[in-house]
Design an enzyme around this catalytic site. Structure first.
Site, PDB file in Angstrom:
ATOM      1  N   SER C 297     -92.342  12.328 -39.887  1.00  0.00           N
ATOM      2  CA  SER C 297     -90.970  12.847 -39.938  1.00  0.00           C
ATOM      3  C   SER C 297     -90.146  12.145 -41.001  1.00  0.00           C
ATOM      4  CB  SER C 297     -90.275  12.595 -38.583  1.00  0.00           C
ATOM      5  OG  SER C 297     -91.039  13.064 -37.514  1.00  0.00           O
ATOM      6  N   HIS C 373     -86.576  13.047 -31.193  1.00  0.00           N
ATOM      7  CA  HIS C 373     -87.896  12.633 -30.711  1.00  0.00           C
ATOM      8  C   HIS C 373     -87.807  11.546 -29.647  1.00  0.00           C
ATOM      9  CE1 HIS C 373     -90.118  15.219 -33.359  1.00  0.00           C
ATOM     10  NE2 HIS C 373     -89.541  14.728 -34.445  1.00  0.00           N
TER      11      HIS C 373
END
Lengths: 434, 434, 434, 434
Positions: C297, C373
């Protein structure tokens, strides 16, 4: 004996996976092993397991290995001449059903059963079609394999009977893997990637393909149709991606501008006739505004024929003047010279009309496209000047494109008179050109 | 000539719809017209239209009309004896590929192409399968049509190749029209309507069928399986609708208790072997708890064989005592007499074991069920006393049911030794009985 | 009153089709007409016909027309303040079920029923999602429409409940129109056409999307996964089209390298959490070799945060030395200078780790990706130097990429401790950096 | 707090599986445990896992357990009176968007979110529909649960919006499990097993049902249609299994003779209006020969109303003569006495017409079937003597059946005038009767 073949190939196949070289190909030794192993035995009982192993082994073969296999199928598993001769003799003597059946049985080579069994493997049909595709590639240099090809063609013709095919519409909702094949297989007007394809599937276009249940996702043949007003006379506007799609409900004419076979392994098995006629039916039902169904087709043999005529001192096709007029055709850019074009047009149009209606090869139209459409019962409707100015179009067809008209009312009559006399049905417009 | 046949039948078909009597059947006159019309001509160009008309005409024929049509196909469109004899001679003289292909072509009767063309009609395959079903009904009294049947069988065998079949699970989510066919086609243990069927599709049962893409909704063959603990020895509990379904994950044995063909028109084309083996695979994958796969099968030829043995004064199968012991078998209700049963049991069990392992017909097991399973590579595992006390079970099998075991590890070996020696593989338990 | 709205819009819609200008947009006059017509009446009985007309009218509106409509929905069909006040008073006085229900009913503005009715039109859900997308575009400049947006969001949240979504695998067999949307909606690593997409769908990649039955062919959100060995630390190799696909069975790690929302009209309705967890389940089942599930990410807020820290004279984040060291970051090509990179690496890695674990906004992680997340229960596993050297990657994340680990065993615990303390779970490796 | 509920139920669910008695039901102790556990906490992070556990626990509850759960949802997770009062006050004071949103939020009880989360479980929607079905069963004796029911109905109305339903044709190709539900749910003319159903699905019948994507295989409502010539006046011939099906293409009238709801849990959410109108559209498109669409409906309230009228000494409905004439109605077999029938017919027909057009309940037609169809915009077309001579038909409707006509041209007008005046639209034929 057949079991032996199946089993030995299957066994060999498993062995071969071990023996393959670093390049993934089978060594000559291994092929030898494959051949030697052919005589060993194993049970029939394993159902489709052996067929799967054979298919696996086949995919592991390189070009040489395939030829070796074809030779085995051709020699050892071809027709049994001696038995045929004997049963033929008995049939001549007795002429009863039993002797007929015995001869029938004798005449079928064991390799036919080989293919029927191989077909049981998952993906078996695909493997066999591929096998024939490979075979056709090497056939010109291995004429001794012609008998094998006849058998394959016979079996595949039976399996790919029209009754087993399904017609599917292809559009932008079709899975990408199928669309990708269209890009790859398009044979008439090359597709330039996904954007080109997308325009050919817009709402004023139609695309249909035949599929077979045993080859899911594999089009056999497809046709591309443009929905337009009046006969399309030129391919360029049809392929122009910048043209905005029109409302299909307003169209009065369906133009079949491209038809392509997809499977080399099915060469010689004809689907096109059925495809065109069924698509005419589908379109008639869905779009009642459509009144006319015609192709926009190349004349692939025209230039070659013209050359041969010009080289033939005995041809009475051309006057001396015309002969001279045609000279500039050898220049690359003749079609861009407007004045020249004007002068050539009447001569070339007349010659093309004569070529299409008169040139014959073994009693049938010399041009393969004419042969196909006229044989289907279509009529030669119109010849279009500068219909395809691509390099290919100019080289083969002198830029000409032709409309063959499919009129359900006259198809049968045209077909019959063609079958009887070989005459190419044509419109009064074409007649005037001649 | 073939076109003539197709066209004349098609034309006749259309005529016939007008000429049919009030009972919907065709008059003798009309059939005569059909035959006369056979020689007229029409274009091939109509694609599948003619095939559709022929199929239509066929469905309008009554029993007599069908026999008339079969005769035409048999006589006029059968093999061309003269041409076969000629091409056979040329082949004997030359022996090259061309002469072989000419003979091959000559030997195929035109009616094969007739069927290939008829297959193009919508529902064509279904019509042809039906046609063969009709033909088989009249064949015993029309032996002259045997050649026609051979052609049909040859073509259908090719088309219904295992590679084209799909295995489908049948359960309570299956469309009712398919389930209705199961009720109708069940051949081993008759189904008593929808409630009976529903129990056979409960969660501790499995049912699988083969389908062909050209016969959608039409099972070709199906097998019913019970998921149980240990070998099932009796059919009654398996069919008992009041038994609560059990958790299939707990089962260790799959019992194939019924297998039925559905299409008379495909008689002689074998699917059962493939079906059982693929179902074994499916079940193994879905239910890892399953360790054993076996049938629960009748012994349909046992009682008949026993009678013939008893009538045969030279048979050394029975001692005088035993002969006397068996006398009560002719009574209807012998199995309800417990004492009698006790006495008969050892004798009948021994005899049944001998029948299954030793009785032969043309070198193969005399019992058709034994022939099928042992031929597939199964092993005769166990003989069960009073496994099926239905009238049918008692009359044919003296109430006995048999387990044939499908053990993937020994299938090939069993099959091979059967192929070589004809020996019926059997367990030590069965051996003891003998 | 609601019927009035529906009918008047529907009537207006039909009128408007006549009144549209040459550019297809509605004139100001027509919009006025639309507003005036709002008070006319027509029957409810026409079922979905009126809803269809309203949807039609909506699609005919241009940007101005839409704002006009939104204003009508906001003003005339918003909450009835007077009635709310009255029923609230009654509820305070009585506090019984009836008064509660009366207040409940009063508080729901009529436009909610408007959307429920509009939803009945064919494609109604799609129209409403589109409507909210239009609304969100103009909301920043039309803050008075916020109440309308709250209603839309409330309804859409209910309709797009996770229980109604279906997870679909996307691959090369997916219809082209859906794949085209992926190319268009990819928000993290831009797709460069069909060839790029094709590589991302190869056999060592996975792609999954959520769909809703009322939006067929419209992905709501999709995630792209690479099947690799060990944690991927850099995006470039994953997107490299020349890399040969590997056997997915051999992979031990699934890297979620891109997750994109597709429907602007569903902004604020969260699907990502469910998508990732269900994909982890699917992959675990299909590929038992997978042992680790992690993202790769970006750190989109890092550089901006760093700048603000450097501009903040009171920040004690950096020593003077470090401050100087970071100066070259303002150069465009700093990452190509190997020596410079070597010097910057330890400083930036440390700062990034601190940013991710310590920087907060309203008590939650400042970085939106971290927030997502970690909020899902993932753990910050690893920070990768030069993981994304694209312009975008350098500008936002200083080239850094981060792995968040989804470990089913710790997800609940991480999530709980995050909910209680706001702490960002992280590995010992990350701890060392700090 | 909501998480607490979800988690505690989920935890309890798992516990309860252990604690269930031999009869599979939960003991009172266990329910107590369930309630106590409601306050414990667990992470939200597990995605749909908790929802699945709650659904599981719910299915383990017996009748008492369910009431216990309903009480918890009703009491602890119902509206927060104090917070509502406070936010209502603020709203009255300020009247701005924020205070409105705060009140909106306060008024929604937490159990709504409970259902939205439960819906995420596999089969969650089904569980919730079932839950409401259970709730409705106990509601008459537990009036305190009415608020809970309102919430469930509100949510289900939103989810089962017409826009999310799909219309499916039901025929003999429909899966057996769905057909079985039709047999079970048919509410108007009881189905007598599979053979009865089969006739109702023959080619001169049609059956359509609404489905919701989250309840696959579960019809919500279905309608049975007979394709006939002219208005059907009696139900017996329509249900007669021995009647040969006719060619539907020849029919000019579609008779809706039965419409049944299938889901008790969706009571009060109306689908019938939409179903009939969409089926009219489907039939119009498929069978252009159809000119008339009408029901054949019972008059369920007629006899009860007649009795009450006869008992009412002030009713001026009947003359003394008529009153006497009606006396034999109390006999069981009056309809079999031809002479008696002849005498009763004009009186009963006139009374039925008056009942249908004049009897009101709260301003709307007293008969529920009339209320439904007239409310949809249909017209009372014809009253049929002895249309249904089943016991039920005689007891409720005095054997009468009624045709309500759905004429697309007048539906809107009828509906409007009904909405305004409450008048029952009826034909001149019916007018004459009155």
């Amino acid at each position: 004996m057949l079991n032996q073949l199946l089993n030995s190939i299957a066994d060999a196949g498993r062995d071969l996976w071990q023996r393959r070289g670093a390049d993934g190909a089978l060594s000559t030794d291994s092929i030898q092993a494959l051949c030697d192993d052919l005589l060993s035995t194993r049970g029939e009982a394993s159902g489709i397991a052996v067929a799967r192993d054979v298919a696996h082994a086949y995919h592991a073969l390189d070009a040489e290995g395939r030829i070796a296999l074809f030779s085995i199928l051709s020699d050892r598993f071809g027709p049994d001449t001696k038995r045929i001769a004997e049963t033929a003799q008995t049939f001549r003597d007795r002429g009863d059903l039993d002797s007929y059946l015995a001869l029938s049985k004798a005449i079928e080579p064991p390799r036919q059963e080989f293919f029927r069994r191989l077909n049981m493997a998952p993906g078996g049909t695909r493997t066999i079609v591929e096998m024939r595709s490979h075979l056709l590639q090497v056939l010109p240099e291995h004429k001794e394999l012609k008998g094998l090809d006849e058998d394959l063609k016979h079996i595949l013709s039976s399996w790919f009977n029209r009754g087993f095919l399904t017609l599917e519409r292809i559009d932008w909702h079709t899975p990408a893997d199928i669309l990708e094949r269209l890009i790859q297989y398009e044979a008439v007007h090359r597709m330039d990637g996904w954007d080109d394809l997308r325009r050919r599937l817009a709402r004023d276009r139609r695309c249909f393909a035949f599929f077979h249940p045993a080859l899911p996702g594999e089009p056999l043949i497809f046709v591309e149709v443009a929905l337009v007003h009046g006969l399309a006379t030129s391919i360029q506007p049809l392929l122009d991606r910048t043209e905005e799609p029109e409302d299909p409900a307003g169209a009065d004419t369906a133009i079949f501008y491209s038809i392509s076979n997809c499977q080399n392994g099915l060469a010689g098995i004809s689907f096109g006739n059925f495809l065109i006629k069924q698509v005419v039916h589908e379109l008639t039902r869905d779009l009642p505004g459509l009144k006319k169904f015609a192709t926009l087709s190349p004349v692939p043999g025209f230039c070659r024929w013209l050359e041969s005529q010009m080289a033939d001192s005995e041809s009475d096709l051309l006057s001396m003047d015309e002969f001279d007029q045609l000279a500039p055709l050898s220049q690359d850019d003749w079609h861009e010279d407007e004045k020249l074009g004007k002068a050539l047009r009447p001569v070339l149009m007349r010659l093309c009309a004569r070529y299409l209606t008169e040139a014959k090869s073994r009693g049938r139209p010399a041009d393969p496209v004419t042969r196909f459409h006229i044989g289907n019962g279509a009529q030669l409707e119109q010849i279009n000047w500068m219909g395809d100015t691509s390099r290919n179009g100019l080289t083969q067809s002198a830029g000409m494109l032709v409309n063959y008209l499919y009129d359900l009312k006259t198809i049968e009559r045209n077909h019959e008179s063609f079958a009887e006399t070989g005459a190419v049905a044509h419109s009064s417009q074409v007649r005037k050109l001649i």
